[in-house]
Design a protein around this motif. Structure first.
Motif, mmCIF file in Angstrom:
data_model
loop_
_atom_site.group_PDB
_atom_site.id
_atom_site.type_symbol
_atom_site.label_atom_id
_atom_site.label_comp_id
_atom_site.label_asym_id
_atom_site.label_seq_id
_atom_site.Cartn_x
_atom_site.Cartn_y
_atom_site.Cartn_z
ATOM 1 N N ASN A 148 -40.195 45.823 -36.807
ATOM 2 C CA ASN A 148 -39.027 45.833 -37.684
ATOM 3 C C ASN A 148 -37.773 46.110 -36.850
ATOM 4 O OD1 ASN A 148 -38.456 46.081 -40.818
ATOM 5 N ND2 ASN A 148 -37.014 47.406 -39.743
ATOM 6 N N PRO A 190 -29.885 47.092 -37.857
ATOM 7 C CA PRO A 190 -28.748 47.842 -37.311
ATOM 8 C C PRO A 190 -28.276 48.974 -38.234
ATOM 9 C CG PRO A 190 -27.960 45.794 -38.294
ATOM 10 C CD PRO A 190 -29.446 45.864 -38.565
ATOM 11 N N PHE A 191 -27.776 50.038 -37.639
ATOM 12 C CA PHE A 191 -27.257 51.191 -38.388
ATOM 13 C C PHE A 191 -26.009 51.726 -37.686
ATOM 14 C CE2 PHE A 191 -31.692 50.741 -39.311
ATOM 15 C CZ PHE A 191 -31.741 50.887 -40.687
ATOM 16 N N SER A 192 -24.945 51.913 -38.472
ATOM 17 C CA SER A 192 -23.687 52.386 -37.883
ATOM 18 C C SER A 192 -23.339 53.818 -38.250
ATOM 19 C CB SER A 192 -22.536 51.489 -38.315
ATOM 20 O OG SER A 192 -22.444 50.432 -37.428
ATOM 21 N N TYR A 193 -24.055 54.372 -39.231
ATOM 22 C CA TYR A 193 -23.898 55.819 -39.396
ATOM 23 C C TYR A 193 -24.808 56.428 -38.353
ATOM 24 C CZ TYR A 193 -20.764 55.894 -43.336
ATOM 25 O OH TYR A 193 -19.636 55.771 -44.114
ATOM 26 N N LYS A 209 -35.607 52.145 -46.869
ATOM 27 C CA LYS A 209 -35.512 50.991 -45.968
ATOM 28 C C LYS A 209 -36.689 51.038 -45.003
ATOM 29 C CE LYS A 209 -30.598 50.315 -46.521
ATOM 30 N NZ LYS A 209 -29.273 50.103 -45.949
ATOM 31 N N ASP A 210 -37.100 49.854 -44.528
ATOM 32 C CA ASP A 210 -38.299 49.769 -43.680
ATOM 33 C C ASP A 210 -38.182 50.668 -42.446
ATOM 34 O OD1 ASP A 210 -39.151 47.919 -45.519
ATOM 35 O OD2 ASP A 210 -38.555 46.192 -44.310
ATOM 36 N N THR A 211 -36.987 50.761 -41.876
ATOM 37 C CA THR A 211 -36.796 51.602 -40.690
ATOM 38 C C THR A 211 -37.139 53.058 -41.009
ATOM 39 O OG1 THR A 211 -35.043 50.118 -39.959
ATOM 40 C CG2 THR A 211 -35.089 52.313 -38.947
ATOM 41 N N SER A 232 -28.147 57.665 -40.112
ATOM 42 C CA SER A 232 -28.301 57.842 -41.563
ATOM 43 C C SER A 232 -28.826 56.561 -42.174
ATOM 44 C CB SER A 232 -26.961 58.188 -42.209
ATOM 45 O OG SER A 232 -26.678 59.536 -41.995
ATOM 46 N N SER A 246 -29.730 42.488 -40.339
ATOM 47 C CA SER A 246 -29.422 43.460 -41.400
ATOM 48 C C SER A 246 -29.834 42.937 -42.782
ATOM 49 C CB SER A 246 -27.927 43.805 -41.407
ATOM 50 O OG SER A 246 -27.189 42.680 -41.829
ATOM 51 N N GLY A 260 -30.404 54.522 -45.558
ATOM 52 C CA GLY A 260 -30.426 54.532 -47.021
ATOM 53 C C GLY A 260 -31.686 53.911 -47.598
#
Ligand SMILES: Cc1cc2nc3c(=O)[nH]c(=O)nc-3n(C[C@H](O)[C@H](O)[C@H](O)COP(=O)(O)O)c2cc1C
Length: 188
Positions: free
Chosen positions: A37, A40-43, A67-69, A57, A96, A59
């Motif tokens: 999997n 991308p994550f920006s928090y 979320k899968d992550t 962070s 994303s 969601g």
């Protein structure tokens, strides 16, 4: 103008924060469970160098499932955080898309990965920098977004970006998020 956060909805708060907290680094996170999997994550930020920890962070999906992550980090305790350069901008953005957990972004978007350690997920092939991380803890901030604290165990940096090995000087070329857009960072 004053924005009263108690009177704003989720999207309005996101718009204000994502256009004022700039730039935001992008953690392009690889996890491995039944499939590979990638998202991308920006928090995302560094918390401390000693102990070496970062925070992302994460969601929930539209159907309220994690979320899968997040699911994969909870189950495997491991992830690899890749730092995005310009050549990967399009694939990072594509990854994303919300997909069912059985579908791998690596396959769907033809993102090649490379296994470095048996006990970690693979990193993105040809990435300039990757952090190999283990789950430290989740933090409850009273919502559906879960800040996840990760211990950094190994860091890969492509040799060409280490300008002085002895003094550990690194000059990485990365993309950051600015509002809904992306920006390249240049030093002053
Ligand atoms: C640049 C960028 C940054 C993002 N940052 C976050 C974030 O910080 N937290 C989050 O929950 N989703 C974030 N998203 C959305 C996730 O990438 C998206 O929900 C993705 O489908 C999650 O995939 P997963 O279910 O495979 O984990 C971001 C998307 C983009 C394009």
């Amino acid at each position: 103008m004053i924005y009263k956060f108690d009177e704003l909805n989720k999207t309005e708060k996101y718009k204000i924060m994502s256009q004022t907290i700039i730039p935001r680094p992008i953690a392009w996170v690889v996890t491995e469970n039944e499939t590979i999997n990638i998202a991308p994550f920006s928090y995302f930020t560094g918390l401390s160098s000693e102990p070496a920890t970062i925070m992302i962070s994460i969601g929930h999906k539209k159907d309220d499932a994690p979320k899968d992550t997040l699911k994969n980090i909870r189950e495997t305790k491991k992830c690899v955080v890749c730092f995005v350069d310009e050549k990967y901008l399009e694939k990072m953005n594509a990854s994303s898309e919300e997909l069912p957990k059985e579908i791998s972004e690596a396959e769907k978007f033809d993102i090649k990965t490379k296994k470095v350690y048996d006990n970690f997920p693979p990193m993105i092939e040809d990435i300039n920098c990757a952090y190999f991380c283990e789950l430290n803890q989740e933090v409850n901030i009273g919502g559906t977004t879960i800040p996840v604290i990760l211990n950094v165990k190994e860091v890969f940096i492509k040799d060409e970006f280490i300008t002085d090995k002895e003094r550990i000087r690194i000059d990485l070329d990365v993309i950051a998020r600015v509002g809904a857009s992306y920006a390249k960072l240049t030093k002053l």
